[in-house]
Design an enzyme around this catalytic site. Structure first.
Site, PDB file in Angstrom:
ATOM      1  N   PRO A  50      38.891  30.843  33.567  1.00 28.75           N
ATOM      2  CG  PRO A  50      37.074  29.816  34.603  1.00 28.75           C
ATOM      3  CD  PRO A  50      37.587  31.148  34.183  1.00 28.75           C
ATOM      4  CD  GLU A  94      26.922  32.934  36.101  1.00 26.00           C
ATOM      5  OE1 GLU A  94      27.375  31.903  35.558  1.00 26.00           O
ATOM      6  OE2 GLU A  94      26.659  33.001  37.312  1.00 26.00           O
ATOM      7  NE  ARG A 119      58.923  32.835  45.289  1.00 25.68           N
ATOM      8  CZ  ARG A 119      59.922  32.141  44.814  1.00 25.68           C
ATOM      9  NH1 ARG A 119      59.963  31.846  43.546  1.00 25.68           N
ATOM     10  NH2 ARG A 119      60.887  31.729  45.589  1.00 25.68           N
ATOM     11  CG  ASP A 135      62.146  28.511  44.069  1.00 20.92           C
ATOM     12  OD1 ASP A 135      62.164  28.091  45.229  1.00 20.92           O
ATOM     13  OD2 ASP A 135      61.928  29.686  43.751  1.00 20.92           O
TER      14      ASP A 135
HETATM   15  N1  4GX Z   1      41.769  30.731  36.676  1.00 24.71           N
HETATM   16  N2  4GX Z   1      37.458  32.218  37.739  1.00 24.71           N
HETATM   17  C1  4GX Z   1      36.991  34.468  36.859  1.00 24.71           C
HETATM   18  C2  4GX Z   1      34.668  35.148  36.410  1.00 24.71           C
HETATM   19  C3  4GX Z   1      35.018  35.285  34.956  1.00 24.71           C
HETATM   20  C4  4GX Z   1      34.584  34.370  34.003  1.00 24.71           C
HETATM   21  C5  4GX Z   1      34.919  34.567  32.682  1.00 24.71           C
HETATM   22  C6  4GX Z   1      36.096  36.523  33.327  1.00 24.71           C
HETATM   23  C7  4GX Z   1      35.662  35.658  32.344  1.00 24.71           C
HETATM   24  C8  4GX Z   1      39.701  31.264  37.209  1.00 24.71           C
HETATM   25  C9  4GX Z   1      40.653  30.227  37.185  1.00 24.71           C
HETATM   26  C10 4GX Z   1      38.314  31.149  37.680  1.00 24.71           C
HETATM   27  C11 4GX Z   1      36.036  31.990  37.930  1.00 24.71           C
HETATM   28  C12 4GX Z   1      37.868  33.620  37.737  1.00 24.71           C
HETATM   29  C13 4GX Z   1      35.207  32.865  37.030  1.00 24.71           C
HETATM   30  N3  4GX Z   1      35.758  36.348  34.608  1.00 24.71           N
HETATM   31  N4  4GX Z   1      40.290  32.338  36.719  1.00 24.71           N
HETATM   32  N5  4GX Z   1      35.573  34.265  37.159  1.00 24.71           N
HETATM   33  N6  4GX Z   1      40.458  28.968  37.570  1.00 24.71           N
HETATM   34  O1  4GX Z   1      37.896  30.051  37.983  1.00 24.71           O
HETATM   35  O2  4GX Z   1      41.548  32.022  36.397  1.00 24.71           O
END
Ligand code: 4GX
Length: 244
Positions: free
Chosen positions: A91, A118, A156, A171
């Protein structure tokens, strides 16, 4: 040749299942996409294949250990060559857009790192990741769904993956606008009629209707897209008139 993608995850079956169907599944079979999914647990050295540990400094939840990621990347380098990009799904990453998909589609070999819990030990991000991508502002339980979204959007755009080039061309987002409404038979269903213009056979009028409805929808739902949309003179004129 084929676009190479490696995915590192503790849920390889989740990735394989998502890649088996539809356009991406066919592209893999056809050899247009060379995707290898790696089980992170295969790169542990302890009896119980542990991939997580408690956070230094305390706090809730668990953190993914660095060593298995480093070992997995080393194996990928040996077996598949040094990748051009190593993407961490998080995120905290840069928001994934159609432009991002286009950029990745031009890269020969991409590795995707999927985290759970986490998060991942910061040294993985520092030493291994070349970039960080988020698919949107919501919290998922892992990077697997984001990895599938990225692979799908990128695949795609690889020539030949979508049978009809015109379909990719048409698209939503190729022109930076939302799509126009689509209809198929029957011409009337449950009292709801297909717009007459689409049955008229007037290709010029149909094209105009589609452009205008796409534009009207974009104005109503995603006006933020208009700033970067590829509009021609007619469409700019239509937009101006629609504002008054
Ligand atoms: N867009 N998540 C990853 C665990 C995590 C946290 C920090 C690596 C570093 C998300 C999103 C997402 C939740 C995937 C936490 N891994 N990833 N996860 N929205 O929410 O990409």
């Amino acid at each position: 040749m084929a676009v190479k993608v490696d995915v590192i995850t503790i849920f390889p079956r989740m990735i394989e299942a998502g890649l088996a169907e539809g356009v991406v599944g066919r592209a893999r079979t056809a050899g247009l996409l060379d995707i290898v999914v790696h089980n992170l647990r295969d790169f542990t050295t302890d009896k119980h294949h542990v991939v997580d540990d408690v956070p230094f400094g305390g706090g809730p939840g668990m953190v993914m250990k660095p060593e298995p990621f480093f070992a997995a990347l080393a194996a990928i380098r040996e077996q598949r060559g040094t990748p051009d990009a190593v993407v961490l799904l998080t995120p905290a990453g840069e928001r994934f857009t159609q432009d991002g998909a286009r950029r990745l589609a031009a890269i020969d070999h991409v590795v995707l790192l999927c985290g759970r819990y986490e998060g991942i030990d910061e040294r993985v991000r520092e030493a291994l990741a070349t970039e960080e991508i988020s698919i949107g502002d919501y919290v998922l339980s892992g990077g697997e769904v984001p990895a599938l979204a990225v692979i799908d959007a990128v695949a795609r755009l690889v020539p030949g993956v979508v049978g009809d080039d015109q379909s990719v061309e048409a698209d939503s987002f190729t022109r930076g606008l939302l799509d126009y409404p689509h209809y198929t038979r029957p011409a009337e269903f449950d009292g709801r009629k297909v717009p007459d213009v689409l049955l008229s056979g007037h290709h010029g009028e149909i094209k105009k209707w589609r452009r205008e409805t796409a534009l009207a929808r974009t104005v109503a739902r995603r006006p933020d897209l208009l700033a970067d949309a590829a509009l021609d003179a007619d469409e700019r004129e239509w937009l101006k008139r629609s504002k008054s």
